[in-house]
Write a protein that holds these residues in place. Structure first.
Motif, PDB file in Angstrom:
ATOM      1  N   ARG A 120     -11.750   4.727  -1.663  1.00  0.00           N
ATOM      2  CA  ARG A 120     -12.471   4.931  -0.391  1.00  0.00           C
ATOM      3  C   ARG A 120     -13.456   6.089  -0.537  1.00  0.00           C
ATOM      4  O   ARG A 120     -14.563   6.040  -0.016  1.00  0.00           O
ATOM      5  CB  ARG A 120     -11.492   5.179   0.753  1.00  0.00           C
ATOM      6  CG  ARG A 120     -10.875   3.914   1.314  1.00  0.00           C
ATOM      7  CD  ARG A 120     -10.138   4.154   2.620  1.00  0.00           C
ATOM      8  NE  ARG A 120      -8.981   5.014   2.499  1.00  0.00           N
ATOM      9  CZ  ARG A 120      -7.755   4.605   2.181  1.00  0.00           C
ATOM     10  NH1 ARG A 120      -7.536   3.337   1.949  1.00  0.00           N
ATOM     11  NH2 ARG A 120      -6.766   5.459   2.115  1.00  0.00           N
ATOM     12  N   GLN A 121     -13.040   7.121  -1.250  1.00  0.00           N
ATOM     13  CA  GLN A 121     -13.945   8.254  -1.479  1.00  0.00           C
ATOM     14  C   GLN A 121     -15.104   7.852  -2.383  1.00  0.00           C
ATOM     15  O   GLN A 121     -16.235   8.288  -2.182  1.00  0.00           O
ATOM     16  CB  GLN A 121     -13.187   9.450  -2.059  1.00  0.00           C
ATOM     17  CG  GLN A 121     -12.170  10.050  -1.111  1.00  0.00           C
ATOM     18  CD  GLN A 121     -12.798  10.524   0.196  1.00  0.00           C
ATOM     19  OE1 GLN A 121     -13.952  10.908   0.261  1.00  0.00           O
ATOM     20  NE2 GLN A 121     -12.018  10.481   1.256  1.00  0.00           N
ATOM     21  N   VAL A 122     -14.844   7.005  -3.379  1.00  0.00           N
ATOM     22  CA  VAL A 122     -15.930   6.508  -4.245  1.00  0.00           C
ATOM     23  C   VAL A 122     -16.950   5.759  -3.396  1.00  0.00           C
ATOM     24  O   VAL A 122     -18.161   5.904  -3.577  1.00  0.00           O
ATOM     25  CB  VAL A 122     -15.381   5.609  -5.381  1.00  0.00           C
ATOM     26  CG1 VAL A 122     -16.511   4.892  -6.116  1.00  0.00           C
ATOM     27  CG2 VAL A 122     -14.553   6.436  -6.365  1.00  0.00           C
ATOM     28  N   PHE A 123     -16.461   4.975  -2.437  1.00  0.00           N
ATOM     29  CA  PHE A 123     -17.365   4.222  -1.565  1.00  0.00           C
ATOM     30  C   PHE A 123     -18.206   5.135  -0.682  1.00  0.00           C
ATOM     31  O   PHE A 123     -19.240   4.725  -0.165  1.00  0.00           O
ATOM     32  CB  PHE A 123     -16.600   3.222  -0.694  1.00  0.00           C
ATOM     33  CG  PHE A 123     -16.084   2.036  -1.453  1.00  0.00           C
ATOM     34  CD1 PHE A 123     -16.867   1.378  -2.378  1.00  0.00           C
ATOM     35  CD2 PHE A 123     -14.800   1.580  -1.246  1.00  0.00           C
ATOM     36  CE1 PHE A 123     -16.402   0.286  -3.073  1.00  0.00           C
ATOM     37  CE2 PHE A 123     -14.317   0.484  -1.929  1.00  0.00           C
ATOM     38  CZ  PHE A 123     -15.115  -0.161  -2.852  1.00  0.00           C
ATOM     39  N   ASN A 124     -17.780   6.369  -0.482  1.00  0.00           N
ATOM     40  CA  ASN A 124     -18.548   7.319   0.308  1.00  0.00           C
ATOM     41  C   ASN A 124     -19.693   7.953  -0.479  1.00  0.00           C
ATOM     42  O   ASN A 124     -20.548   8.604   0.109  1.00  0.00           O
ATOM     43  CB  ASN A 124     -17.642   8.416   0.866  1.00  0.00           C
ATOM     44  CG  ASN A 124     -16.731   7.897   1.952  1.00  0.00           C
ATOM     45  OD1 ASN A 124     -17.071   6.982   2.675  1.00  0.00           O
ATOM     46  ND2 ASN A 124     -15.549   8.475   2.044  1.00  0.00           N
ATOM     47  N   LEU A 125     -19.683   7.785  -1.790  1.00  0.00           N
ATOM     48  CA  LEU A 125     -20.763   8.331  -2.613  1.00  0.00           C
ATOM     49  C   LEU A 125     -22.037   7.526  -2.406  1.00  0.00           C
ATOM     50  O   LEU A 125     -21.986   6.321  -2.138  1.00  0.00           O
ATOM     51  CB  LEU A 125     -20.389   8.274  -4.098  1.00  0.00           C
ATOM     52  CG  LEU A 125     -19.240   9.154  -4.570  1.00  0.00           C
ATOM     53  CD1 LEU A 125     -18.930   8.847  -6.036  1.00  0.00           C
ATOM     54  CD2 LEU A 125     -19.567  10.618  -4.396  1.00  0.00           C
TER      55      LEU A 125
END
Length: 182
Positions: A120-125
């Protein structure tokens, strides 16, 4: 599948195309999903990738591996999908699911939740960081292969990878601070 057999794909032996799809289909789908954050869009993109391979197999020059060539096509088609006005308005975010198995149900749940949280954090990049990080970490491609796929210099790949790692570290650290009990 060897690069020589790919050249014969131009004659379209359906078994050769099937072999190519079997060998690399899941990787193409996964990369499309990482770029678009949408399962049905990843399905459509994967179909389009292999349709493009079918139509333009003669454009494969053998300068990179088959996998690199397919991921480059996947990236280009994914960007086309994302850039359409309709897609920008209806993009839905699904949660990436880890396929790892472990000894206990609790341990499996915790590992899955941790993996989901990281993805989910990767998708925020931003996309430029996300695609470099995914190609490097998930697909284990070399800097030169990533540069070839993205059509950017290797130095830019290294810089974006450094930036992606730095942003991920900051995102994860920020979330730890927010979620710590007071």
């Amino acid at each position: 599948m060897s690069e020589d057999s790919l050249k014969y794909l131009a004659e379209m032996d359906p078994f050769t195309l099937d072999e190519l799809m079997t060998q690399h289909g899941q990787e193409v789908w996964n990369f499309a999903y990482f770029l678009t954050k949408n399962r049905s869009m990843a399905d459509d993109i994967t179909q389009d990738v292999f349709l493009q391979v079918y139509r333009h197999v003669t454009s494969f020059r053998g300068e990179a591996s088959i996998k690199t060539w397919l991921l480059k096509i996947t990236r280009n088609i994914s960007h086309n999908y994302r850039n359409t006005a309709f897609i920008r308005k209806v993009l839905l975010v699904d949660v990436a699911v880890s396929k790892e198995y472990s000894r206990s149900a609790e341990q499996a749940f915790l590992e899955k939740e941790t993996a989901n949280h990281v993805w989910r954090q990767v998708f925020n990049l931003p996309v430029k960081f996300r695609e470099v990080l995914v190609l490097h970490a998930k697909y284990e491609l070399s800097m030169s292969d990533i540069a070839h796929i993205l059509k950017i210099p290797e130095g830019t790949v290294k810089s974006r990878l450094f930036g992606a790692r730095k942003k991920m570290s900051a995102l994860l650290k920020e979330e730890r601070i927010i979620n710590e009990p007071i």
